[in-house]
Write a protein that holds these residues in place. Structure first.
Motif, short mmCIF file in Angstrom:
data_model
loop_
_atom_site.label_atom_id
_atom_site.label_comp_id
_atom_site.label_asym_id
_atom_site.label_seq_id
_atom_site.Cartn_x
_atom_site.Cartn_y
_atom_site.Cartn_z
N ALA A 164 3.73 23.17 0.76
CA ALA A 164 3.29 21.79 0.49
C ALA A 164 3.78 20.82 1.55
CB ALA A 164 3.79 21.34 -0.88
N LEU A 165 4.71 21.26 2.39
CA LEU A 165 5.32 20.34 3.34
C LEU A 165 4.51 20.13 4.61
CD1 LEU A 165 8.99 21.65 3.04
CD2 LEU A 165 8.04 19.57 2.03
N SER A 166 3.57 21.02 4.90
CA SER A 166 2.86 20.97 6.17
C SER A 166 2.21 19.62 6.48
CB SER A 166 1.80 22.08 6.22
OG SER A 166 1.05 21.99 7.40
N PRO A 167 1.39 19.05 5.58
CA PRO A 167 0.77 17.76 5.91
C PRO A 167 1.79 16.64 6.06
CG PRO A 167 0.30 18.37 3.63
CD PRO A 167 0.90 19.56 4.28
N SER A 220 0.82 20.38 -3.84
CA SER A 220 0.35 21.43 -2.93
C SER A 220 -0.12 20.77 -1.65
CB SER A 220 -0.81 22.21 -3.56
OG SER A 220 -1.93 21.35 -3.75
N ALA A 221 -0.27 21.55 -0.60
CA ALA A 221 -0.73 20.98 0.67
C ALA A 221 -2.11 20.36 0.50
CB ALA A 221 -0.76 22.07 1.74
N ALA A 222 -3.02 21.07 -0.18
CA ALA A 222 -4.37 20.54 -0.39
C ALA A 222 -4.34 19.28 -1.24
CB ALA A 222 -5.25 21.60 -1.05
N GLY A 223 -3.48 19.28 -2.26
CA GLY A 223 -3.37 18.11 -3.12
C GLY A 223 -2.85 16.90 -2.36
N ASN A 236 0.83 -1.21 0.00
CA ASN A 236 0.00 0.00 0.00
C ASN A 236 0.87 1.26 0.00
OD1 ASN A 236 -2.65 -1.36 0.36
ND2 ASN A 236 -1.74 -1.98 2.31
N PRO A 237 1.56 1.52 -1.09
CA PRO A 237 2.42 2.72 -1.12
C PRO A 237 1.63 3.97 -1.50
CG PRO A 237 2.63 1.53 -3.18
CD PRO A 237 1.66 0.74 -2.33
N LEU A 238 2.13 5.10 -1.07
CA LEU A 238 1.58 6.40 -1.47
C LEU A 238 2.71 7.18 -2.12
CD1 LEU A 238 -0.64 8.57 -1.50
CD2 LEU A 238 0.13 9.26 0.79
N TYR A 239 2.58 7.47 -3.42
CA TYR A 239 3.63 8.17 -4.17
C TYR A 239 3.22 9.62 -4.39
CZ TYR A 239 6.62 9.65 -8.01
OH TYR A 239 7.50 10.35 -8.80
N ILE A 240 4.14 10.54 -4.11
CA ILE A 240 3.88 11.97 -4.31
C ILE A 240 5.08 12.60 -5.00
CG2 ILE A 240 3.35 14.18 -3.22
CD1 ILE A 240 2.27 12.62 -0.81
N ASN A 241 4.84 13.24 -6.14
CA ASN A 241 5.89 14.03 -6.79
C ASN A 241 5.81 15.44 -6.22
OD1 ASN A 241 7.37 15.73 -8.62
ND2 ASN A 241 7.34 14.04 -10.07
N MET A 242 6.82 15.81 -5.46
CA MET A 242 6.77 17.07 -4.73
C MET A 242 6.98 18.29 -5.62
SD MET A 242 5.99 16.20 -1.73
CE MET A 242 6.20 17.82 -0.96
N ALA A 243 7.42 18.08 -6.86
CA ALA A 243 7.69 19.22 -7.74
C ALA A 243 6.42 20.01 -8.03
CB ALA A 243 8.32 18.74 -9.04
N ASP A 244 5.28 19.33 -8.11
CA ASP A 244 4.04 20.03 -8.43
C ASP A 244 2.97 19.80 -7.37
OD1 ASP A 244 3.54 17.39 -8.89
OD2 ASP A 244 3.01 17.60 -11.00
N LYS A 282 -0.07 10.52 12.25
CA LYS A 282 -1.43 11.06 12.40
C LYS A 282 -1.55 12.38 11.66
CE LYS A 282 -3.66 10.62 16.26
NZ LYS A 282 -4.13 10.76 17.67
N LEU A 283 -2.59 12.50 10.86
CA LEU A 283 -2.83 13.72 10.10
C LEU A 283 -4.29 14.12 10.24
CD1 LEU A 283 -1.96 15.91 8.06
CD2 LEU A 283 -2.48 14.29 6.23
N ARG A 284 -4.52 15.34 10.71
CA ARG A 284 -5.88 15.85 10.86
C ARG A 284 -6.17 16.79 9.69
NH1 ARG A 284 -9.23 16.17 15.23
NH2 ARG A 284 -7.54 15.40 16.55
N ILE A 285 -7.20 16.46 8.93
CA ILE A 285 -7.55 17.23 7.74
C ILE A 285 -8.98 17.75 7.88
CG2 ILE A 285 -7.83 17.14 5.23
CD1 ILE A 285 -5.91 14.73 5.24
N THR A 286 -9.15 19.04 7.65
CA THR A 286 -10.48 19.64 7.70
C THR A 286 -10.82 20.20 6.33
OG1 THR A 286 -10.23 20.23 10.04
CG2 THR A 286 -11.95 21.36 8.79
#
Length: 329
Positions: A189-192, A160-163, A150-158, A202-206
Protein backbone atom coordinates in the motif's frame (compact mmCIF):
# COMPACT_ATOMS: atom_id res chain seq x y z
CA UNK A 1 -31.72 18.38 5.97
CA UNK A 2 -32.76 19.33 9.51
CA UNK A 3 -33.52 15.74 10.43
CA UNK A 4 -29.87 14.81 9.75
CA UNK A 5 -28.62 17.17 12.45
CA UNK A 6 -28.29 16.07 16.06
CA UNK A 7 -28.98 18.63 18.75
CA UNK A 8 -29.03 18.63 22.54
CA UNK A 9 -30.05 21.37 24.94
CA UNK A 10 -28.01 22.24 28.02
CA UNK A 11 -28.62 25.20 30.35
CA UNK A 12 -30.76 26.94 27.78
CA UNK A 13 -28.27 26.47 24.95
CA UNK A 14 -28.67 24.40 21.81
CA UNK A 15 -25.65 22.28 20.82
CA UNK A 16 -25.88 21.27 17.15
CA UNK A 17 -23.36 18.67 15.95
CA UNK A 18 -22.01 19.84 12.58
CA UNK A 19 -18.82 17.91 11.82
CA UNK A 20 -20.86 15.42 9.79
CA UNK A 21 -21.60 18.30 7.40
CA UNK A 22 -17.99 18.26 6.14
CA UNK A 23 -18.97 15.51 3.73
CA UNK A 24 -22.20 17.18 2.66
CA UNK A 25 -20.85 20.64 1.88
CA UNK A 26 -17.22 19.73 1.14
CA UNK A 27 -14.15 20.56 3.18
CA UNK A 28 -13.59 23.99 1.63
CA UNK A 29 -17.19 25.08 2.18
CA UNK A 30 -17.25 23.61 5.68
CA UNK A 31 -14.95 26.37 6.89
CA UNK A 32 -17.22 28.96 5.29
CA UNK A 33 -20.22 27.38 6.98
CA UNK A 34 -18.63 27.70 10.42
CA UNK A 35 -17.59 31.30 9.72
CA UNK A 36 -21.13 32.21 8.71
CA UNK A 37 -22.65 30.57 11.79
CA UNK A 38 -20.19 32.41 14.04
CA UNK A 39 -21.31 35.60 12.31
CA UNK A 40 -24.87 34.73 13.31
CA UNK A 41 -23.89 34.54 16.97
CA UNK A 42 -22.99 30.87 17.37
CA UNK A 43 -19.81 29.76 19.07
CA UNK A 44 -17.87 26.67 18.02
CA UNK A 45 -17.05 23.92 20.54
CA UNK A 46 -14.98 20.87 19.67
CA UNK A 47 -14.17 17.50 21.17
CA UNK A 48 -12.04 14.70 19.76
CA UNK A 49 -14.84 13.36 17.56
CA UNK A 50 -17.44 16.11 17.36
CA UNK A 51 -17.84 19.77 16.48
CA UNK A 52 -20.83 21.71 17.79
CA UNK A 53 -22.19 25.15 17.08
CA UNK A 54 -23.79 26.54 20.21
CA UNK A 55 -26.33 29.32 20.72
CA UNK A 56 -28.80 30.32 23.40
CA UNK A 57 -31.98 29.21 21.67
CA UNK A 58 -34.16 26.07 21.39
CA UNK A 59 -32.86 23.11 19.41
CA UNK A 60 -35.68 23.38 16.89
CA UNK A 61 -34.72 26.96 16.04
CA UNK A 62 -30.98 26.24 15.95
CA UNK A 63 -31.34 23.18 13.72
CA UNK A 64 -33.55 25.10 11.28
CA UNK A 65 -31.06 27.95 11.13
CA UNK A 66 -28.06 25.67 10.58
CA UNK A 67 -29.94 23.79 7.85
CA UNK A 68 -30.82 27.09 6.16
CA UNK A 69 -27.19 28.24 6.16
CA UNK A 70 -26.08 24.87 4.75
CA UNK A 71 -28.50 25.25 1.86
CA UNK A 72 -27.26 28.80 1.24
CA UNK A 73 -23.63 27.69 1.11
CA UNK A 74 -24.41 24.81 -1.23
CA UNK A 75 -26.59 26.90 -3.54
CA UNK A 76 -23.84 29.51 -3.81
CA UNK A 77 -21.46 26.79 -4.93
CA UNK A 78 -23.91 25.56 -7.55
CA UNK A 79 -24.28 29.10 -8.88
CA UNK A 80 -20.53 29.42 -9.14
CA UNK A 81 -20.24 32.11 -6.49
CA UNK A 82 -18.62 29.99 -3.82
CA UNK A 83 -14.87 30.06 -3.52
CA UNK A 84 -13.47 27.10 -5.38
CA UNK A 85 -10.97 24.77 -3.79
CA UNK A 86 -7.72 25.88 -5.36
CA UNK A 87 -4.59 23.79 -5.37
CA UNK A 88 -2.38 26.02 -3.29
CA UNK A 89 0.16 25.35 -0.55
CA UNK A 90 -1.30 24.90 2.91
CA UNK A 91 -1.30 27.98 5.12
CA UNK A 92 0.70 26.33 7.88
CA UNK A 93 0.39 29.31 10.22
CA UNK A 94 -3.40 29.36 10.06
CA UNK A 95 -3.52 25.59 10.46
CA UNK A 96 -1.13 25.75 13.42
CA UNK A 97 -3.14 28.43 15.19
CA UNK A 98 -6.39 26.53 14.76
CA UNK A 99 -4.90 23.19 15.79
CA UNK A 100 -3.08 24.63 18.82
CA UNK A 101 -6.29 26.24 20.06
CA UNK A 102 -8.30 23.08 19.66
CA UNK A 103 -5.81 20.43 20.78
CA UNK A 104 -4.21 22.30 23.67
CA UNK A 105 -7.68 23.19 24.90
CA UNK A 106 -8.36 19.47 25.30
CA UNK A 107 -4.87 18.13 26.16
CA UNK A 108 -2.52 21.02 27.16
CA UNK A 109 0.65 18.92 27.03
CA UNK A 110 0.20 18.46 23.26
CA UNK A 111 0.83 22.15 22.53
CA UNK A 112 4.58 21.62 22.08
CA UNK A 113 3.90 18.68 19.75
CA UNK A 114 1.60 20.79 17.58
CA UNK A 115 4.16 23.60 17.51
CA UNK A 116 6.80 21.15 16.25
CA UNK A 117 4.41 19.87 13.58
CA UNK A 118 3.79 23.44 12.38
CA UNK A 119 7.49 24.33 12.22
CA UNK A 120 8.30 21.21 10.21
CA UNK A 121 5.42 21.70 7.77
CA UNK A 122 6.53 25.28 7.20
CA UNK A 123 10.07 24.00 6.63
CA UNK A 124 8.77 21.62 3.97
CA UNK A 125 9.19 18.44 6.00
CA UNK A 126 6.86 15.50 6.38
CA UNK A 127 6.05 14.59 9.99
CA UNK A 128 5.53 11.25 11.76
CA UNK A 129 3.75 11.38 15.12
CA UNK A 130 5.00 8.52 17.30
CA UNK A 131 3.17 7.44 20.43
CA UNK A 132 1.33 4.62 22.11
CA UNK A 133 -2.43 4.12 22.00
CA UNK A 134 -4.30 7.00 23.62
CA UNK A 135 -1.50 9.54 23.35
CA UNK A 136 -3.50 11.90 21.13
CA UNK A 137 -2.03 11.21 17.69
CA UNK A 138 -5.39 10.86 15.97
CA UNK A 139 -6.70 13.88 17.88
CA UNK A 140 -3.98 15.96 16.21
CA UNK A 141 -4.74 14.47 12.78
CA UNK A 142 -8.44 15.22 13.22
CA UNK A 143 -7.65 18.82 14.17
CA UNK A 144 -5.39 19.29 11.14
CA UNK A 145 -8.07 17.77 8.90
CA UNK A 146 -10.66 20.23 10.11
CA UNK A 147 -8.29 23.22 9.90
CA UNK A 148 -7.02 22.46 6.38
CA UNK A 149 -8.65 23.65 3.18
CA UNK A 150 -8.00 20.51 1.12
CA UNK A 151 -6.83 17.61 3.27
CA UNK A 152 -6.59 13.99 2.16
CA UNK A 153 -7.10 11.49 5.00
CA UNK A 154 -6.07 7.84 4.65
CA UNK A 155 -6.36 5.13 7.30
CA UNK A 156 -3.44 2.89 6.44
CA UNK A 157 -4.74 -0.08 8.44
CA UNK A 158 -7.09 -1.10 5.64
CA UNK A 159 -5.60 0.79 2.69
CA UNK A 160 -4.43 -0.76 -0.57
CA UNK A 161 -2.31 0.78 -3.31
CA UNK A 162 -5.28 0.84 -5.70
CA UNK A 163 -7.52 2.30 -3.02
CA UNK A 164 -5.03 5.08 -2.27
CA UNK A 165 -4.74 5.87 -5.98
CA UNK A 166 -8.53 6.13 -6.21
CA UNK A 167 -8.60 8.49 -3.22
CA UNK A 168 -5.91 10.67 -4.79
CA UNK A 169 -7.75 10.84 -8.12
CA UNK A 170 -11.05 11.62 -6.43
CA UNK A 171 -9.49 14.33 -4.28
CA UNK A 172 -7.71 15.85 -7.27
CA UNK A 173 -6.42 18.71 -5.17
CA UNK A 174 -5.04 18.46 -1.66
CA UNK A 175 -2.47 20.33 0.41
CA UNK A 176 -2.00 17.98 3.38
CA UNK A 177 -1.98 14.17 3.45
CA UNK A 178 -2.98 12.70 6.81
CA UNK A 179 -1.95 9.08 7.36
CA UNK A 180 -3.29 7.26 10.41
CA UNK A 181 -2.36 3.79 11.72
CA UNK A 182 0.81 3.68 9.61
CA UNK A 183 2.26 0.90 11.76
CA UNK A 184 -0.58 -1.34 10.51
CA UNK A 185 0.04 -0.62 6.83
CA UNK A 186 0.65 -3.30 4.24
CA UNK A 187 3.90 -3.04 2.34
CA UNK A 188 2.21 -2.92 -1.07
CA UNK A 189 0.00 0.00 0.00
CA UNK A 190 2.99 2.29 0.42
CA UNK A 191 4.02 2.55 -3.24
CA UNK A 192 1.80 5.50 -4.30
CA UNK A 193 2.59 7.37 -1.10
CA UNK A 194 6.32 6.98 -1.58
CA UNK A 195 5.95 8.37 -5.08
CA UNK A 196 4.18 11.45 -3.74
CA UNK A 197 6.72 11.96 -0.96
CA UNK A 198 9.79 11.26 -3.09
CA UNK A 199 8.99 12.97 -6.37
CA UNK A 200 7.88 16.45 -5.43
CA UNK A 201 4.22 15.56 -5.07
CA UNK A 202 3.91 13.87 -8.47
CA UNK A 203 2.03 10.60 -8.85
CA UNK A 204 1.51 8.78 -12.14
CA UNK A 205 -1.52 6.48 -12.11
CA UNK A 206 -2.54 4.15 -14.92
CA UNK A 207 -6.00 2.60 -14.85
CA UNK A 208 -7.81 0.91 -17.73
CA UNK A 209 -5.09 2.01 -20.12
CA UNK A 210 -5.46 5.68 -19.19
CA UNK A 211 -2.65 7.50 -17.40
CA UNK A 212 -3.37 10.32 -14.98
CA UNK A 213 -0.65 12.49 -13.47
CA UNK A 214 -1.40 14.16 -10.15
CA UNK A 215 0.93 17.04 -9.28
CA UNK A 216 0.93 18.72 -5.87
CA UNK A 217 4.54 19.86 -5.43
CA UNK A 218 3.85 21.60 -2.13
CA UNK A 219 2.01 18.70 -0.48
CA UNK A 220 3.05 17.80 3.07
CA UNK A 221 2.28 14.62 4.99
CA UNK A 222 1.46 14.20 8.66
CA UNK A 223 1.40 10.57 9.73
CA UNK A 224 0.73 8.74 12.98
CA UNK A 225 2.08 5.40 14.15
CA UNK A 226 2.49 3.30 17.26
CA UNK A 227 6.23 2.53 17.32
CA UNK A 228 5.65 -0.22 19.89
CA UNK A 229 3.72 -2.38 17.43
CA UNK A 230 5.68 -5.69 17.33
CA UNK A 231 5.08 -6.19 13.60
CA UNK A 232 7.37 -3.24 12.83
CA UNK A 233 10.38 -5.22 14.04
CA UNK A 234 9.86 -7.74 11.26
CA UNK A 235 8.98 -5.24 8.53
CA UNK A 236 11.40 -4.31 5.79
CA UNK A 237 9.73 -0.98 5.03
CA UNK A 238 9.58 0.82 8.38
CA UNK A 239 13.07 2.32 8.40
CA UNK A 240 13.01 3.40 4.72
CA UNK A 241 9.63 5.00 5.34
CA UNK A 242 10.81 6.79 8.48
CA UNK A 243 13.72 8.22 6.50
CA UNK A 244 11.17 10.38 4.71
CA UNK A 245 9.63 11.79 7.91
CA UNK A 246 10.74 13.89 10.85
CA UNK A 247 9.80 11.87 13.96
CA UNK A 248 7.92 13.70 16.72
CA UNK A 249 7.19 11.90 19.97
CA UNK A 250 3.69 12.31 21.37
CA UNK A 251 3.68 11.91 25.18
CA UNK A 252 0.94 10.11 27.03
CA UNK A 253 -1.51 12.53 28.69
CA UNK A 254 -1.53 12.67 32.47
CA UNK A 255 -4.43 11.48 34.62
CA UNK A 256 -5.32 15.12 35.35
CA UNK A 257 -5.43 15.89 31.63
CA UNK A 258 -7.63 12.87 30.91
CA UNK A 259 -10.09 13.86 33.64
CA UNK A 260 -10.24 17.43 32.34
CA UNK A 261 -10.61 16.11 28.78
CA UNK A 262 -13.56 13.94 29.82
CA UNK A 263 -15.30 16.88 31.49
CA UNK A 264 -14.88 18.99 28.35
CA UNK A 265 -16.13 16.41 25.86
CA UNK A 266 -19.09 15.49 28.09
CA UNK A 267 -19.80 19.14 28.87
CA UNK A 268 -20.34 18.31 32.54
CA UNK A 269 -18.45 17.72 35.77
CA UNK A 270 -17.13 14.16 35.99
CA UNK A 271 -17.67 12.33 39.34
CA UNK A 272 -14.56 11.85 41.49
CA UNK A 273 -14.70 8.06 41.25
CA UNK A 274 -13.97 8.30 37.52
CA UNK A 275 -10.48 9.52 38.39
CA UNK A 276 -9.93 6.44 40.56
CA UNK A 277 -10.83 4.17 37.65
CA UNK A 278 -8.61 6.10 35.25
CA UNK A 279 -5.64 5.64 37.58
CA UNK A 280 -6.44 1.94 37.92
CA UNK A 281 -6.83 1.26 34.19
CA UNK A 282 -4.55 3.92 32.70
CA UNK A 283 -2.59 1.24 30.83
CA UNK A 284 -5.69 0.31 28.80
CA UNK A 285 -7.24 3.75 28.35
CA UNK A 286 -7.17 5.62 25.06
CA UNK A 287 -8.59 9.10 24.48
CA UNK A 288 -11.29 7.56 22.33
CA UNK A 289 -12.31 5.24 25.17
CA UNK A 290 -12.13 8.13 27.65
CA UNK A 291 -14.51 10.13 25.47
CA UNK A 292 -16.91 7.20 25.19
CA UNK A 293 -16.93 6.71 28.95
CA UNK A 294 -17.37 10.42 29.64
CA UNK A 295 -20.44 10.58 27.43
CA UNK A 296 -21.80 7.36 28.91
CA UNK A 297 -21.42 8.72 32.44
CA UNK A 298 -22.98 12.08 31.58
CA UNK A 299 -25.95 10.46 29.82
CA UNK A 300 -26.48 7.94 32.62
CA UNK A 301 -26.48 10.70 35.24
CA UNK A 302 -29.00 12.72 33.24
CA UNK A 303 -31.25 9.65 33.14
CA UNK A 304 -31.13 9.38 36.92
CA UNK A 305 -29.14 6.17 37.22
CA UNK A 306 -27.34 5.66 40.52
CA UNK A 307 -23.62 6.37 40.61
CA UNK A 308 -22.91 2.92 42.05
CA UNK A 309 -24.52 1.29 39.02
CA UNK A 310 -22.72 3.61 36.62
CA UNK A 311 -19.36 3.05 38.31
CA UNK A 312 -19.76 -0.73 38.17
CA UNK A 313 -20.61 -0.59 34.48
CA UNK A 314 -17.69 1.73 33.67
CA UNK A 315 -15.27 -0.55 35.51
CA UNK A 316 -16.61 -3.50 33.55
CA UNK A 317 -16.02 -1.59 30.30
CA UNK A 318 -12.44 -0.87 31.33
CA UNK A 319 -11.83 -4.46 32.44
CA UNK A 320 -13.02 -5.72 29.07
CA UNK A 321 -10.90 -3.13 27.26
CA UNK A 322 -7.81 -4.19 29.20
CA UNK A 323 -8.49 -7.88 28.52
CA UNK A 324 -8.83 -7.24 24.79
CA UNK A 325 -5.66 -5.13 24.70
CA UNK A 326 -3.71 -7.79 26.61
CA UNK A 327 -4.89 -10.54 24.27
CA UNK A 328 -3.87 -8.54 21.20
CA UNK A 329 -0.41 -7.95 22.63
Amino acid sequence: MGEELQCMEDNGEAWVEVRVLRFRVGVGNYGRLLERLVGLGYRVERSRSYTWVVARKPCSEAVSEVARVVEEVMSEEEEGRARSAECNPADTQDIANSVVNRVSGLIPSLKDVVDEVAVNLEAGNHVMLLGGPGSGKTLILDAIYEASSNPLYINMADASAAGIEDLVIEAGCFDVILLDEVDKAKNVALSPLLQLLDHGGKLRITKSGKTTVIETPWVRAVAAANPFNPRLRASNWWMPLMDRFVPIEVPQPSVDEIVAFMSKVANTEIPSWVRELIEKYIDALTLRKAEQIAKYVATSLRRGRSEDVIKARVERILQTTRAIATKIK
